[in-house]
Design a protein around this motif. Structure first.
Motif, PDB file in Angstrom:
ATOM      1  N   TRP A  36       0.906  -1.058  -0.007  1.00  0.00           N
ATOM      2  CA  TRP A  36       0.045  -0.137  -0.138  1.00  0.00           C
ATOM      3  C   TRP A  36       0.688   1.200   0.080  1.00  0.00           C
ATOM      4  O   TRP A  36       0.570   2.093  -0.668  1.00  0.00           O
ATOM      5  N   VAL A  37       1.957   1.281   0.768  1.00  0.00           N
ATOM      6  CA  VAL A  37       2.953   2.222   0.768  1.00  0.00           C
ATOM      7  C   VAL A  37       3.476   2.782  -0.699  1.00  0.00           C
ATOM      8  O   VAL A  37       3.709   3.901  -0.860  1.00  0.00           O
ATOM      9  N   SER A  48      -2.661  10.875   8.151  1.00  0.00           N
ATOM     10  CA  SER A  48      -2.006  10.442   9.603  1.00  0.00           C
ATOM     11  C   SER A  48      -1.515   8.998   9.492  1.00  0.00           C
ATOM     12  O   SER A  48      -2.155   8.248   8.597  1.00  0.00           O
ATOM     13  N   MET A  49      -0.921   8.328  10.316  1.00  0.00           N
ATOM     14  CA  MET A  49      -0.499   7.114  10.525  1.00  0.00           C
ATOM     15  C   MET A  49      -1.701   6.219  10.622  1.00  0.00           C
ATOM     16  O   MET A  49      -1.945   5.174  10.014  1.00  0.00           O
ATOM     17  N   ARG A  50      -2.798   6.494  11.439  1.00  0.00           N
ATOM     18  CA  ARG A  50      -4.002   5.870  11.603  1.00  0.00           C
ATOM     19  C   ARG A  50      -4.748   5.730  10.409  1.00  0.00           C
ATOM     20  O   ARG A  50      -5.237   4.673  10.026  1.00  0.00           O
ATOM     21  N   ARG A  51      -5.090   6.809   9.557  1.00  0.00           N
ATOM     22  CA  ARG A  51      -5.804   6.697   8.351  1.00  0.00           C
ATOM     23  C   ARG A  51      -4.909   5.976   7.256  1.00  0.00           C
ATOM     24  O   ARG A  51      -5.682   5.085   6.367  1.00  0.00           O
ATOM     25  N   SER A  52      -3.547   6.003   7.113  1.00  0.00           N
ATOM     26  CA  SER A  52      -2.825   5.137   6.207  1.00  0.00           C
ATOM     27  C   SER A  52      -2.928   3.739   6.801  1.00  0.00           C
ATOM     28  O   SER A  52      -3.156   3.041   5.624  1.00  0.00           O
ATOM     29  N   MET A  54      -5.586   2.304   8.456  1.00  0.00           N
ATOM     30  CA  MET A  54      -6.959   1.940   8.049  1.00  0.00           C
ATOM     31  C   MET A  54      -7.135   1.820   6.486  1.00  0.00           C
ATOM     32  O   MET A  54      -7.526   0.670   5.919  1.00  0.00           O
ATOM     33  N   ALA A  55      -6.258   2.495   5.491  1.00  0.00           N
ATOM     34  CA  ALA A  55      -6.485   2.491   4.070  1.00  0.00           C
ATOM     35  C   ALA A  55      -5.730   0.998   3.817  1.00  0.00           C
ATOM     36  O   ALA A  55      -6.231   0.574   2.910  1.00  0.00           O
ATOM     37  N   ALA A  56      -4.615   0.817   4.314  1.00  0.00           N
ATOM     38  CA  ALA A  56      -3.937  -0.454   4.191  1.00  0.00           C
ATOM     39  C   ALA A  56      -4.386  -1.863   4.449  1.00  0.00           C
ATOM     40  O   ALA A  56      -3.973  -2.687   4.282  1.00  0.00           O
ATOM     41  N   GLY A  57      -5.451  -1.472   5.324  1.00  0.00           N
ATOM     42  CA  GLY A  57      -6.025  -2.815   6.009  1.00  0.00           C
ATOM     43  C   GLY A  57      -5.327  -3.402   7.258  1.00  0.00           C
ATOM     44  O   GLY A  57      -5.210  -4.567   7.294  1.00  0.00           O
ATOM     45  N   VAL A  58      -4.270  -2.585   7.863  1.00  0.00           N
ATOM     46  CA  VAL A  58      -3.574  -2.816   8.915  1.00  0.00           C
ATOM     47  C   VAL A  58      -3.542  -2.303  10.228  1.00  0.00           C
ATOM     48  O   VAL A  58      -4.431  -1.277  10.280  1.00  0.00           O
ATOM     49  N   ARG A  79       7.589   8.763   6.376  1.00  0.00           N
ATOM     50  CA  ARG A  79       6.930   9.901   5.785  1.00  0.00           C
ATOM     51  C   ARG A  79       7.430  10.851   5.356  1.00  0.00           C
ATOM     52  O   ARG A  79       7.378  11.437   4.028  1.00  0.00           O
ATOM     53  N   GLN A  80       8.426  11.552   6.184  1.00  0.00           N
ATOM     54  CA  GLN A  80       9.259  12.767   5.615  1.00  0.00           C
ATOM     55  C   GLN A  80      10.023  12.476   4.434  1.00  0.00           C
ATOM     56  O   GLN A  80      10.265  13.236   3.551  1.00  0.00           O
TER      57      GLN A  80
END
Length: 301
Positions: A36-37, A48-52, A54-58, A79-80
């Motif tokens: 996903w990344v 955010s890490m949380r939303r990422s 969630m989108a990745a399913g982990v 991320r940076q």
């Protein structure tokens, strides 16, 4: 399997390069996050890490573990690094801006608007993620194969069906794989060196799809994959891979990008097939007219 891997000598590698270098050593959960990344660098760089996660399913902690497995101290450092890579790439600058603008314009609860924007990104991914040369090569593979078996299971069946429906109007040698009476493995078993398996699957990948694609490859048949990541299991066994994104703000993965990819491929087949495909299409149109397949009566105005 360990969730960490050897990263010595990779300090200067881009995030996607680190993923490619280490993907085989990651656990299945980290592989899912890594794919996903790699497919969504611009989105991850601004959310955010949380939303990422969630989108990745982990789980969110998986994102941190992935960053560490790739040689970063934590998620923020990964991320940076992505942000710096995107800024350096002038051709990608519009992609960097789009998710931030979307976040500012549409709040999280604006369901249909967020869905619209996600679908537009999925469609545009056909151009962003695939070169015209690669799509040409895929079209030529279908045109030159002795026989073409088109396969998709579970949610991906619709992709395969639509692709086959269009292709069979242009070519006489395409078949839609069917698992009626459990015979789908028999259909794949018949493929030989001059044949092509076109297979569609998006994460979460159907195990039987991957097994059958590997079987076709082992038999010497060519495999063309329509999927969501070059790093996925289909990309690993395919001779040629076409990639489309499948993000959605809803619980389901979107099929819109994959359908657009199929339609782009059919358009290329029609163009590159020349008079041969045109003649076959005219023949099929005449047959459909004789069958009165379509409604052609309209109310008087």
């Amino acid at each position: 399997m360990s969730d960490t891997t050897e990263t010595s000598g990779s300090e200067d590698l881009a995030v996607a390069d680190r993923v490619r270098k280490n993907i085989a050593t990651l656990s299945p959960e980290l592989q899912r996050a890594a794919r996903w990344v790699s497919a969504n660098p611009a989105v991850l760089s601004v959310q955010s890490m949380r939303r990422s996660a969630m989108a990745a399913g982990v789980l969110p902690v998986t994102m941190t573990r992935l960053a560490q497995a790739l040689g970063y101290p934590g998620f923020e450092e990964m991320r940076q690094s992505l942000r710096e890579e995107l800024v350096k790439s002038a051709g990608q600058s519009h992609t960097l801006r789009a998710p931030r603008q979307l976040s500012d314009q549409f709040p999280e609860d604006s369901g249909l608007r967020m869905l619209e924007q996600a679908q537009l990104r999925n469609i545009s991914s056909v151009i962003r993620r695939n070169s015209e040369q690669t799509i040409d090569q895929a079209a030529d593979a279908i045109l030159n194969a002795k026989s073409v078996l088109i396969m998709g299971l579970r949610a991906s069946y619709g992709i395969a069906f639509h692709l086959h429906y269009c292709c069979q109007l242009l070519l006489p040698n395409t078949t839609l794989a069917s698992n009626q009476a459990g015979t789908i493995a028999d259909q794949v078993w018949r493929l030989g060196e001059d044949d092509l398996l076109v297979v569609a699957s998006l994460a979460p990948y159907t195990r039987q799809t991957i097994d059958l694609a590997q079987q076709a490859s082992n038999q010497g048949a060519s495999v063309l994959a329509l999927t969501d990541s070059e790093l996925g299991p289909l990309g690993q066994c395919a001779n040629l891979t076409l990639v489309s994104e499948c993000d959605s703000p809803a619980f389901f993965h979107s099929m819109t990008g994959a359908l657009a990819m199929g339609e782009a491929l059919v358009s290329k087949i029609a163009h590159r097939g020349g008079e041969k495909t045109s003649r076959y299409l005219r023949k099929n149109r005449q047959r459909l007219r004789l069958m009165q397949a379509y409604w052609d009566r309209f109310p008087s105005e």
